[in-house]
Design an enzyme around this catalytic site. Structure first.
Site, short mmCIF file in Angstrom:
data_model
loop_
_atom_site.label_atom_id
_atom_site.label_comp_id
_atom_site.label_asym_id
_atom_site.label_seq_id
_atom_site.Cartn_x
_atom_site.Cartn_y
_atom_site.Cartn_z
CB THR A 109 0.51 -3.51 6.54
OG1 THR A 109 -0.76 -3.48 5.89
CG2 THR A 109 1.17 -2.14 6.51
CG ASP A 110 -2.56 -7.34 3.60
OD1 ASP A 110 -3.11 -7.51 2.49
OD2 ASP A 110 -2.92 -6.49 4.43
CB SER B 289 2.70 -7.96 1.54
OG SER B 289 1.55 -7.71 2.32
CB THR C 203 -0.93 -0.02 1.23
OG1 THR C 203 -1.74 -1.18 1.15
CG2 THR C 203 -1.80 1.20 1.31
N1 ASP Z 1 -2.71 -5.19 0.73
C1 ASP Z 1 -1.63 -4.41 1.20
C2 ASP Z 1 -0.39 -5.27 1.27
O1 ASP Z 1 -0.13 -5.95 2.13
C3 ASP Z 1 -2.00 -3.84 2.53
C4 ASP Z 1 -1.01 -2.83 3.03
O2 ASP Z 1 0.11 -2.73 2.56
O3 ASP Z 1 -1.39 -2.13 3.98
O4 ASP Z 1 0.36 -5.26 0.41
#
Ligand code: ASP
Length: 322
Positions: A87-88, A54, A8
């Site tokens: 973050t995932d 991710s 993200t």
């Molecule tokens: N879907 C995103 C990821 O993990 C979520 C994020 O980065 O907050 O790549």
């Protein structure tokens, strides 16, 4: 060295208030250029081994990210590394690097909960703070660190605990290692368990990571998923068990099936925190107790340990140690 991987923090959506429908659109160079203040903290160079959300990271991509970090820390001109990441699954990559990259140089992993073009995007300040932590002498030898929302977490402790809140990244009962206030960095805690330079894992010996599956246990669970996993060639199974890693009848049958063919079976807990202690009932089936690792981190440790040909009592010792 700033290593971009996507996520993200490198994404944008259709509009500033569309916080969920977005895709990875920026390179690491572009997200650095969008925060010129970062270049006042250090001379920057960058690498981009991959550019994905991710949730798309698999074992070959995880190894590619780790090899990029290893190459950076082996470079005498590089003093520290920042990894931008979604973050995932940030907690899994961070823990993998924490176990597998032998260095005292700071490694800081950072992401964002809101895309770069969103109102009140959190990525720019997270990125600035990540470089601030990476350039702080106090960060050396502390293992892999994670920066989010003005807090610094240890790679073994953190978890993403909310789908969308700015404070989704938490240290659980282990809390934070440091706090950031403006340019002030205040470390109050340090990781106790072995990591990075004190780790026994060496990626130079690892060509590919073994497949390890995670099962989520629940009332009335059957053994069919365990059969499918073993038939598919899983080299170990981690179960997100109930409470103290308690097993349903189906999961216990799964443990028996794994034991019959010598496949490690690791009991973790779906509670997300607390120590899963060894039980007398583990012995007959050679079940490994996952200590206080979440199921997703127990999988990371199991993959590395199995890639280093650890099994049985040696594998339990590794879970007790790391
Ligand atoms: N879907 C995103 C990821 O993990 C979520 C994020 O980065 O907050 O790549």
């Amino acid at each position: 060295m700033v290593i971009g991987t996507g996520g993200t923090i490198a994404s944008s959506g259709a509009g500033a208030v569309d916080l969920h429908n977005y895709s990875v659109t920026s390179t690491v160079q572009e997200i650095l250029a969008a925060v010129p203040e970062v270049a006042e903290l250090a001379e920057l160079t960058s690498d981009q081994p991959v550019s994905v959300d991710s949730f798309k990271i698999d074992n070959p991509i995880l190894l590619a990210i780790a090899r990029s970090v290893l190459a950076a820390v082996a470079n005498p001109r590089i003093d520290a590394v920042v990894v931008t990441h979604g973050t995932d699954t940030l907690e899994e990559t961070a823990y993998f690097l924490h176990l597998a990259v032998r260095t005292v140089k700071p490694i800081v992993v950072v992401g964002a909960m809101r895309p770069a073009n969103a109102l009140s995007a959190d990525g720019p300040l997270n990125l600035y703070n990540a470089v601030l932590i990476a350039t702080s002498h106090a960060s050396s030898g502390k293992g892999v660190l994670i920066v989010a929302n003005n807090h610094v977490f240890g790679a073994r402790d953190l978890a993403k605990r909310d789908t969308s809140a700015i404070g989704a990244i938490e240290g659980m009962k282990y809390g934070i290692l440091a706090e950031i206030s403006g340019d002030r960095v205040d470390f109050t805690h340090f990781p106790a368990k072995p990591h990075t330079v004190h780790s026994e894992f060496d990626l130079a010996q690892v060509e590919a990571l073994p497949d390890v599956d995670i099962m989520f246990d629940h009332q009335g669970a059957g053994d069919h998923l365990y059969r499918a996993s073993l038939e598919a060639g899983a080299t170990a199974i981690v179960v997100a068990g109930m409470g103290n890693g308690s097993l349903s009848v189906g999961a216990r049958q799964g443990a028996l099936l794994a034991h019959q063919i010598g496949i490690p079976f690791i009991r973790a807990s779906r509670t997300g925190q607390g120590i899963v202690a060894p039980l007398k009932s583990d012995v007959a089936l050679g079940i490994i107790a996952g200590n206080s690792l979440t199921p997703q981190k127990a999988r990371i440790l199991a993959m590395l340990a199995i890639a280093h040909r650890k099994s049985g009592a040696d594998l339990q010792a590794i879970f007790d140690r790391y």
